[in-house]
Design an enzyme around this catalytic site. Structure first.
Site, short mmCIF file in Angstrom:
data_model
loop_
_atom_site.label_atom_id
_atom_site.label_comp_id
_atom_site.label_asym_id
_atom_site.label_seq_id
_atom_site.Cartn_x
_atom_site.Cartn_y
_atom_site.Cartn_z
CD GLN A 23 -17.98 1.17 -7.64
OE1 GLN A 23 -18.14 1.84 -6.62
NE2 GLN A 23 -17.71 -0.12 -7.60
CG ASN A 37 -16.31 -0.81 -11.83
OD1 ASN A 37 -17.15 -0.28 -11.14
ND2 ASN A 37 -15.90 -2.05 -11.62
CG HIS A 88 -11.83 3.00 -4.55
ND1 HIS A 88 -13.15 3.38 -4.45
CD2 HIS A 88 -11.79 1.69 -4.25
CE1 HIS A 88 -13.87 2.33 -4.09
NE2 HIS A 88 -13.07 1.31 -3.96
CE1 TYR A 131 -12.33 -12.57 -1.40
CE2 TYR A 131 -13.07 -10.36 -0.82
CZ TYR A 131 -13.19 -11.50 -1.59
OH TYR A 131 -14.18 -11.58 -2.54
CE1 TYR A 132 -12.66 -5.81 -0.24
CE2 TYR A 132 -12.66 -7.22 1.70
CZ TYR A 132 -13.34 -6.58 0.68
OH TYR A 132 -14.69 -6.72 0.56
CD GLN A 133 -1.38 -7.83 1.87
OE1 GLN A 133 -1.82 -7.77 3.01
NE2 GLN A 133 -0.08 -7.81 1.63
NE ARG A 134 -8.61 -10.97 -3.64
CZ ARG A 134 -9.60 -10.62 -4.44
NH1 ARG A 134 -9.41 -10.47 -5.73
NH2 ARG A 134 -10.79 -10.37 -3.93
CG HIS A 145 -14.68 -4.53 3.23
ND1 HIS A 145 -15.95 -4.91 2.89
CD2 HIS A 145 -14.26 -3.70 2.25
CE1 HIS A 145 -16.28 -4.35 1.73
NE2 HIS A 145 -15.28 -3.60 1.33
#
Ligand SMILES: [Zn+2]
Ligand SMILES: [Zn+2]
Lengths: 716, 716
Positions: free
Chosen positions: A129, A132, A185, A240-243, A395
């Site tokens: 994807q 990455n 992304h 968790y996603y913020q970091r 999420h």
């Protein structure tokens, strides 16, 4: 002969500048934590450089060999590039060059990645994807910038024309929908392409990265800064996603500031980036992030993304509290900002970081509900999380108005977090487990009301994303911290409203939690209010009928199928107590004021779990049936200490003997008796509480300033 | 005017002597950890001394108010006595005097304690049982000795004649059966009475304390030293009780040595007391005692009894390893030995204490089986406990030949320990829970063979006490550590024999466990071999049929009624693997070599537990039916790392791909393939392995020296 490489007219000039490099070169030859970090990285990279360079033809998806190898490669190039700048040993530059040239050979031969997902909008070439691939570019363009001064003109030409420019074009005009998307992304893509623009002198690319491909301002990095964070710097998907989201923001912003200081990127939107970094820290307890939504519980503030964030935050503010966090992180990064942190730590400048009680408004306007954190230091380090926050995209969990409680370093009232064993192949390939959908996301897995055994929004994330709760108020004063939120869209015809407060009983040096959960519906429903606790049940003050010979699942859907029903009890009118002992050695008693119509169901997670994927944690559910209206009233009380090592047990029994709930106009009056001391807790529920409110109580004239007051009645 | 009290001709002269006092007085006015400990104790005692003295009329049993108050009083008198000696402030002596005089008023009025147990052989007067009264005397006689110099002749007379002498007589000639008993209760009584003899100049009492009331030598302190410990200093009930038993031994021995040095008490029985102290330390992992028998798991080497023990051990040996333990204990006692420890710690003399692989012979002759500890440092700190040990009296478990395994600071293959919440009133009054009998003591709660779902010795502790297993051999060399034990009396007509080894695979820097469990019976039986693991199941390499909708108890008796049956599977012939993940972040795979006739039953503790008393831990049971003979063959392999915080997972899969078992004469040959490396493990099972044994293997000449050899076959 020592050649001096690297300090050229314009390279490096992304996150690390030429003047940074001069300072860093001095630091590595002196004693100190920066030099130590340098030595550690050098040893690690030297080991890798002794092995042959491997740039395999892309084949595997996430976690597979070629995937992991290309990830390793960009990190290696970046690290070797840094080392080259610091020690000017051309071996490191040559290593980066050789690897880049291997990519120059490979990249032009590649079509889309063979393991890309079918119908994917964002396939990569090196990776399955493009996310990455963008991360690869963010690292590789920096590595290239770091060794630029040691490259021949010919190598520069082939690396730029056959590798870096094609990758940048592939990630920008090659994938407009991803590049222009206001989404994490998109941040990686714009960061990679924008930095490539700086390094390879393509100013148009920088403009496109900032304002989208059409330079319309509808997408791009600045729009991402506008929309992905709330005005206080809270990121909709949770810490968790913020970091994780932070890194491309921090990286590209630093590059923008170094190249275009006139853009004043760190002042953008009233300093939103610094707020985002700081909020990420605030959203932690004892070093770990609050595990709301799809979070893995062991993730904490020592995560590498936040190491970069904290270095930047310290560099921008010189606030010594960030050094406290950096010390906890115990990881010095080799950059200009990293050097500032290292030197300040070596000088002993760190001061305690201040964790505060805050309501973080959710959504880009800060008005899509809020994530509320309450803290108290009265009886040790305590925190309460209250979540009248928005769904948080794919999420997000169906957990409107849920709460968690932390005390003495441990989670006491818990959130399951994500059901996932990250990268453990035997556990569903290391991906989110099926039980993440079937249990962890469901409402019953949280500490909030479930109507008719159905999850909020009927488990539809699209509906959830459109309907945030409302934060009605938040207040913090000497008596404690209180907030109220509601939502009428989680279930049709049902309004859920909750008041949660972390209350200081100063005379007893004790902090308790007050929980008032109101449900008002247009028709009769079954209402369940679960409480997931960590620890071992000590006892209840009412009789339980326990399933000793056989256990069955509590239900068949919406997470209920994963709960074993261990026992049930229906306490009589009065105070219903449930006590447990946490591994921190403290007792917790949850006391409900009941009218004899609440049933308590004791559960253990683990039914319908054929692969033993779930943790077998404990909980109880308060249930009422056929109700149009109900108020769940309760108090959580930490108490005592169990110390079998030293052979003593203190205060194993709850000290709460009285709990009376009353209303007087807009005031909610809770009278409790704790350890023989009568207290009156006053909550001002009126629409506007900006002025002091006076009232009479048992012939006394009292008042409440703001939302909360606590009176020790003996003091009159 | 500063008066100098306390250094009289003969007081104090028990644990602390006059020359100790002189050194300690110097130390408290200097900087150092001794002075710090003094300051801490003084602050604590000052707080208590500000309150009125309370010497209540005895009324409550264990845990009740008067019980706890009298316990607190003896500690306070002792502490105040010490403080008086150190700072010569008469306030402290007066406090002790006043409390003693309050006891002088009370004691003569007392009959036997009202809460004594019916038909008890050993009631107290101040306490419900004389054990507590003896502990009271041990402390109080020392307190008296410490303040003696500040007392008037009149007070001395009334304290001795109305209190201390009557208590000593009550505990000696008043209760011959307890005083003469070769048992821990007898040790407290003889210690108290003997020390009273020294202080009050009653040499006959000392003689009786040493040799029993008739001075026959059949009981008394010396006989206790002869019988309660094995020649290596192992105490039959296990380390949890050993550390408790230590204190009166250490205390009285020190007093004997100070008063009668010619008795050479510390050389008695080849230095048995020092061995007992040292063994207690050896029987710990990561600071906690191995939880065999009725042990509470959080009890560790920082227990106060062992603080005293370690101070004595250091004073006797000046071995700097004891300072390592003292540093971990972080508790300096105010005595002459405590001062030596404090000063040595302040000088930085500590060196790592050496934990070793040892077979501790059990029983007074050391021949009633053994408790075997194996250790390896090859891949971090690992320990294996193997228990071909004796029953260990009333607190012993029916766990012959069980084992436990520890790695990276955590228990991996576990023993339940005692089912008890010490002093938690809501949990069965804080006493041993009913589940301690019905589950924790039963064989199925352990990692050893259960025949026909019946516990060893049919659960009869008397039979167990009479029948110890045999340790056939123990050996430790560069290849690892190995032991073999058997027992034929646990079940009629059944011989259980187990070989356990902790094996170093040096080339792989890995340690594995080899387990060979042989059962030979005269008739057919069902054989169960449970393994209780701590962690979450990661997977099995064979199919499981899991009970997803409903759970039932596995059996109805002997502990089986407390196990939920979660699932079962019957692996085909070959290697059957079960993997789990411990909270230490490491994976563990248990591989069994099966013939297709072993069923695996997966269990969780918690059935028939109406009060939620049990911890809900996981296990699996290997079961074969209708067998006269069976060999359970398995390997436990620690591997990899799960680090979701840093987002990596290493080696989550077992590397063991081959396991072949063979025999060649007296040699057991285990060929394994680990990470592609073939190894041959050779175990010499012959009656005598004192000489080197050579043999042929695949055309190679090999040899084994002692019991164990490991060959990396690739090295040939
Ligand atoms: Zn959740
Ligand atoms: Zn046991």
């Amino acid at each position: 002969l020592v050649l001096s490489y690297g300090v050229q007219a314009s390279h490096p000039s992304l996150v690390i500048t030429q003047s940074d490099v001069l300072e860093m070169r001095k630091a590595v030859i002196e004693q100190g934590s920066f030099a130590t970090a340098y030595g550690k990285l050098k040893a690690k990279v030297d080991l890798q450089m002794a092995l042959p360079i491997e740039v395999p033809v892309p084949k595997d998806g996430g976690g597979g060999y070629t995937h992991e190898r290309h990830k390793k490669n960009y990190q290696l190039m970046y690290d070797a590039g840094i080392l080259f700048q610091l020690n000017q040993d051309k071996t490191y530059a040559d290593y980066v060059r050789d690897m880049l040239l291997a990519y120059v050979q490979l990249y032009p031969t590649l079509d889309l990645h063979p393991a890309r997902k079918v119908k994917s909008q964002n396939p990569g070439k090196l990776f399955w994807q493009s996310l990455n691939e963008a991360v690869w570019l963010v690292h590789t363009i920096q590595a290239y910038d770091l060794v630029y001064g040691a490259l021949s003109a010919q190598d520069i030409d082939s690396i730029e024309t056959k590798l870096l420019k094609p990758v940048a074009l592939f990630l920008s005009q090659g994938q407009p929908s991803t590049f222009n998307k206001v989404h994490n992304h998109g941040t990686w893509a714009t960061a990679g392409v924008g930095m490539a623009g700086y390094v390879m002198d393509e100013p148009e690319w920088v403009e496109k990265a900032l304002y989208d491909l059409e330079k319309s301002g509808k997408g791009g990095f600045l729009r991402q800064l506008d929309e992905l964070f709330s005005p206080q710097g809270y990121y909709n998907e949770g810490p968790y996603y913020q970091r994780y989201a932070l890194l491309p923001f921090v990286t590209f912003a630093k590059a923008i500031d170094n190249n275009d200081p006139q853009r004043k990127i760190f002042e953008y939107r009233d300093g939103i980036l610094l707020k985002a970094i700081d909020t990420t820290i605030q959203l932690s307890y004892d070093g770990l992030f609050f595990p709301i939504n799809d979070a893995i519980k062991s993730k904490g503030i020592d995560t590498i993304e936040l190491v970069h964030g904290v270095a930047l935050a310290y560099s921008l503010t010189e606030d010594p509290g960030y050094l406290d966090i950096a010390r906890h992180q115990d990881h010095i990064i080799l950059s200009g900002d990293g050097l500032k942190v290292a030197q300040a730590l070596d000088k002993g400048l760190a001061e305690p970081y201040q964790f505060e009680s805050v309501a973080f408004g959710d959504g880009s306007d800060g008005k899509q509900g809020a994530l509320v954190i309450m803290r108290s230091q009265l009886a040790g380090d305590q925190a309460l999380l209250f979540k009248p926050a928005a769904q948080g995209l794919g999420h997000g969990h169906f957990d409107k108005l849920t709460w968690q409680f932390y005390d003495q370093g441990k989670e006491i009232v818990s959130d399951y977090g994500a059901a996932r064993f990250l990268n453990v192949e035997a556990k569903f390939g290391g991906r989110y487990l099926p039980e993440n959908e079937s249990y962890a996301k469901q409402t019953v897995a949280h500490n909030t009301v479930v109507v008719d055994e159905t999850s909020h929004f009927n488990g539809d994330v699209e509906v959830g994303n459109l309907n945030a709760p409302t934060l009605n108020y938040f207040d913090t004063n000497q008596f404690g911290t209180i907030a109220n939120g509601d939502i009428s869209s989680a279930y049709p015809g049902v309004k859920l409203e909750r008041t949660l407060a972390l209350i200081n009983l100063a005379e007893l040096e004790k902090t308790i939690v007050l929980d008032l959960f109101d449900v008002r519906a247009s028709a009769e429903h079954q209402l369940d209010l679960p409480l997931h606790y960590l620890g071992q049940l000590i006892g209840t003050n009412f009789e339980l009928s326990v399933n000793t010979e056989q256990l069955s699942a509590l239900g068949s859907n919406n997470g209920y199928q994963h709960l074993w029903l261990k026992g049930r009890g229906q306490p009589e009118q009065g105070l219903a107590k449930v006590s447990w002992l946490n591994e921190n050695g403290r007792f917790y008693t949850h006391t409900s004021l009941v009218k004899g119509n609440e049933e308590f169901l004791f559960t253990q997670i683990g039914a319908n779990d054929p692969y033993f994927n779930l943790r077998n944690e404990q909980g109880f559910i308060r249930r009422v049936k056929d109700k149009k209206q109900h108020q769940f009233i309760s108090i959580l009380e930490p108490h005592g200490e169990y110390n079998p090592g030293k052979e003593y047990t203190l205060e194993a029994e709850s000290k709460l003997t009285g709990l009376v709930h009353g209303e007087q106009g807009d005031l909610t009056l809770i009278k409790i008796t704790m350890a023989g001391m009568p207290y009156l807790i006053v909550v001002n529920q009126s629409a506007d509480a900006s002025t002091q409110h006076s009232f009479q109580y048992q012939d006394k004239s009292l008042s409440v300033n703001g939302r909360l007051a606590v009176y020790a009645l003996n003091n009159f």
